[in-house]
Structures are given as structure tokens and as C-alpha cells.
Design an enzyme around this catalytic site. Sequence first.
Site, mmCIF file in Angstrom:
data_model
loop_
_atom_site.group_PDB
_atom_site.id
_atom_site.type_symbol
_atom_site.label_atom_id
_atom_site.label_comp_id
_atom_site.label_asym_id
_atom_site.label_seq_id
_atom_site.Cartn_x
_atom_site.Cartn_y
_atom_site.Cartn_z
ATOM 1 N N ASP A 8 43.400 38.597 34.155
ATOM 2 C CA ASP A 8 43.656 38.477 35.456
ATOM 3 C C ASP A 8 45.865 37.825 34.602
ATOM 4 O OD1 ASP A 8 44.849 38.174 38.302
ATOM 5 O OD2 ASP A 8 44.181 35.969 38.249
ATOM 6 N N ASP A 10 48.694 37.337 38.268
ATOM 7 C CA ASP A 10 48.341 36.144 38.300
ATOM 8 C C ASP A 10 48.236 34.756 38.856
ATOM 9 O OD1 ASP A 10 51.287 37.444 40.030
ATOM 10 O OD2 ASP A 10 49.872 38.504 40.824
#
Length: 223
Positions: A8, A10
Site C-alpha cells: 500500500d 498512503d
Amino acid sequence: MTKALIFDVDGTLAKTEEAHRQAFNDTFRAAGMDWHWDVPMYAVLLKTTGGKERMAEYQKTHRPIGPQLDWQQIKTLHAQKTARYVEILATGGLRLREGVADLIKRATAAGLRLAIATTTSRPNVNALTACCWGKTPEDIFEVIATGEQVKAKKPAPDLFQLALEGLNLPAADCLAFEDSRNGLLSATGAGLRTIVTPGRYTENDDFTGATSVIPSLLDFRIP
Ligand code: XBP
Ligand code: MG
């Protein structure tokens, strides 16, 4: 054995949410709107993934009275927010989270393949790798799955499934890295073992189903 790592962006590669929050608020102000998202409000709003979806949710829940933005107006504002976010990252203030650079270096040296599965859009990933590595995403990651490529964002499994398709590997051969419950649900929904490194906005999330929950990726040993 693990053949690929899927990250991922953010909250996992870097703590970007304050830059996103500032970009939203700057955009609202520049558009002459009286919307302003403070930290407690943003913590609630982050439960809705995707900036456009987050704006629509805020309007529905907190601004139901008065003139309403339609989806086209939300898309236009969000494009301005993306431009502002890219501008903020270009000032160079953002750092990778502890352990991330080293883990990626070790994984590359060990011949592991690397991918991204993120709700945010491609310009923001470009801005982050430029800011944190001085490189393009393709210089580091072989497969890059971003929010605009899927119908359903996290917590739906689509983004991690897209990354797996790009890698052409079964989920059992890969390991996912996430920072939020929505991200964990997305990764485990795609059948992935998932390591969670929570952050300020996600530390109270429910991480049931994670392979492990650790404070950072510092000295993380790849299984
Ligand atoms: C990230 C998001 C994104 C960012 C803002 O979630 O939900 O919406 O907050 O970026 P994850 P955009 O880390 O789980 O991918 O405004 O480009 O959506
Ligand atoms: Mg995240």
C-alpha cells in the site's frame, strides 16, 4: 516461499495523510468553499477510501443542506486537489516510514518482485517516489495498481487482485503491507498474508485477520 511483496502507499510507505489533508483544505479554500477538515474530522473521513468518494461522503453526512456539488464538480475539485498534493510533495518534506527503504533494498537484493496496490491515483505515486527515492515508480516497482484502474476501491479486493494479476502469481506466493483496516480487508479479501504497520490515523482500527501487526518495518524479516 515469498516471491513478491505488495505495498500500500498512503500510510504504509510514508505517512502521507497530512499532505493529503492539506491538499484538500487548500483546494477548498482556493475554490471559495467554507469546507475545512481538521484532524478529528479527517480521522472519521478516512474510513471512506478515495478522495472523490470522501468528498461525496462529507457532503452527504456533514453538508446535506444548501447547494450540493454533483459528481462532475467533485471530480474537477479532486483534480485540483491532486495537483496541489503533487505540488506539496515536490517541496520535498516527506520521508519514507522507518524500515521501508531498507526492506525494499533487501527484497530487491534477494530477487523478490515488488508491487503497489493503492487507492490513490498514479500522479500521487509518481510524486511520492520522486520525493522519497528521487526515482520513478517503475524504477522500484514492477507492477503498479492504482485507484483509477478499478471499479471498487479498498476495502474491496480489486486493487490487490489487479496487482496479483500483474505479477501473475498466486496470492500464496505474495505478502501484502498495509496500515489500515480497509487496506487489510482488501488484501486479505484477495487471499494475501498481510503485515500491518498502523499509523496515527489507524492505530485504533481492528486488525483481525492480519498475519502480524508491528509498529514499523524496521528489521522486518521476510518470511
Ligand atoms: C488511501 C486513500 C486515499 C488518500 C487520498 O488509502 O484512501 O483516498 O487518502 O488520495 P490506502 P486520493 O492507503 O488504503 O490506499 O485523494 O488520490 O484518493
Ligand atoms: Mg494506507
